[in-house]
Enzyme design. Structure first.
Site, mmCIF file in Angstrom:
data_model
loop_
_atom_site.group_PDB
_atom_site.id
_atom_site.type_symbol
_atom_site.label_atom_id
_atom_site.label_comp_id
_atom_site.label_asym_id
_atom_site.label_seq_id
_atom_site.Cartn_x
_atom_site.Cartn_y
_atom_site.Cartn_z
ATOM 1 N N SER A 12 0.777 -1.026 0.043
ATOM 2 C CA SER A 12 -0.152 0.082 0.260
ATOM 3 C C SER A 12 1.231 1.408 -0.022
ATOM 4 O O SER A 12 0.571 2.152 -0.630
ATOM 5 C CB SER A 12 -0.910 -0.200 1.513
ATOM 6 O OG SER A 12 -0.086 -0.037 2.147
ATOM 7 N N GLY A 49 -2.203 -4.418 1.264
ATOM 8 C CA GLY A 49 -2.486 -5.239 1.939
ATOM 9 C C GLY A 49 -1.386 -7.011 1.673
ATOM 10 O O GLY A 49 -0.985 -7.651 2.068
ATOM 11 N N ASN A 77 2.966 -5.388 5.395
ATOM 12 C CA ASN A 77 2.446 -6.357 6.102
ATOM 13 C C ASN A 77 3.107 -7.606 6.568
ATOM 14 O O ASN A 77 2.264 -8.419 7.359
ATOM 15 C CB ASN A 77 1.414 -6.926 4.791
ATOM 16 C CG ASN A 77 0.873 -5.415 4.535
ATOM 17 O OD1 ASN A 77 0.365 -4.925 4.861
ATOM 18 N ND2 ASN A 77 0.753 -4.897 3.503
ATOM 19 N N ASP A 158 -4.685 7.136 9.348
ATOM 20 C CA ASP A 158 -4.815 5.831 10.181
ATOM 21 C C ASP A 158 -3.570 5.410 10.965
ATOM 22 O O ASP A 158 -2.819 4.607 11.476
ATOM 23 C CB ASP A 158 -4.707 4.736 9.268
ATOM 24 C CG ASP A 158 -3.497 4.813 8.325
ATOM 25 O OD1 ASP A 158 -3.102 5.315 8.000
ATOM 26 O OD2 ASP A 158 -3.831 4.527 7.128
ATOM 27 N N HIS A 161 0.113 5.275 5.916
ATOM 28 C CA HIS A 161 0.519 5.176 5.425
ATOM 29 C C HIS A 161 0.525 7.010 5.430
ATOM 30 O O HIS A 161 0.200 7.574 5.965
ATOM 31 C CB HIS A 161 -0.995 5.234 4.680
ATOM 32 C CG HIS A 161 -1.113 3.602 4.794
ATOM 33 N ND1 HIS A 161 -2.070 3.461 5.479
ATOM 34 C CD2 HIS A 161 -0.664 2.992 3.822
ATOM 35 C CE1 HIS A 161 -2.522 1.535 5.566
ATOM 36 N NE2 HIS A 161 -1.481 0.955 4.140
#
Length: 188
Positions: A12, A49, A77, A158, A161
């Site tokens: 991502s 992801g 991830n 979040d 990111h």
């Protein structure tokens, strides 16, 4: 005429999660390449992801066309899922070696494990990237989110990111390692 490609195989962070396509760090690398007058096309092969195993599975697809450089931005991830560092190492080495079989220049970008994984895991995870870079003799960006991670003003809500400003800084972090590869590829 099609330009030779630079593929950014990532998760991502590369995909530009939460950003417009032109705000992702691969798009910012393309801007820099164009500004420098270099004849390369950056292909954003980031999938939100994705893990190192996922990147390995889709490598053949990602390397379609006249690819000359592979930038590997995977691992975040894996760290979030607590993947054993040995598995990460195996996957990264397989990606590097497959790219080398195609005579591609490779740049490996490192990632940090989340702090809640514990010091032993975080240390082993971090060292996996430098060990792969050393063993496989590929250029290496120690931490792709350097100067961005943990800085609220450079990340989305979040806290993981990068926002548009953060993605620009990620491109600035990658560029000093990427530029010499492009120069070498241009000369060959």
């Amino acid at each position: 005429m099609a330009r030779p490609r630079i593929v950014v195989l990532g998760d991502s962070i590369a995909a530009g999660y939460g950003l417009r396509r032109e705000e992702s760090f691969p798009a910012r690398l393309q801007e820099r390449i164009d500004r420098e007058g270099l004849s390369f096309e950056v292909i954003n092969a980031g999938v939100s992801g994705d893990t190192s195993a996922g990147g390995l599975r889709r490598l053949d697809w990602a390397l379609d066309g006249d690819v000359r450089v592979l930038v590997i931005e995977l691992g975040g991830n894996d760290g979030l899922r607590g993947l054993p560092p040995d598995e990460l190492r195996k996957n990264l080495i397989a990606i590097v070696r497959a790219a080398r079989q195609r005579h591609l220049a490779v740049l490996l970008c490192g990632m940090e494990a989340p702090p809640n994984t514990g010091l032993a895991y975080a240390t082993a995870f971090r060292e996996t990237f430098s060990a792969v870079a050393r063993e496989e003799r590929v250029p290496f960006v120690r931490f792709v989110l350097d100067k961005v991670a943990g800085i609220e003003s450079l990340n989305q809500q979040d806290g993981i990111h990068p926002n548009a400003r953060g993605a620009r800084l990620v491109a600035d972090t990658v560029w000093p390692a990427l530029q010499p590869l492009l120069d070498a590829v241009s000369r060959s």
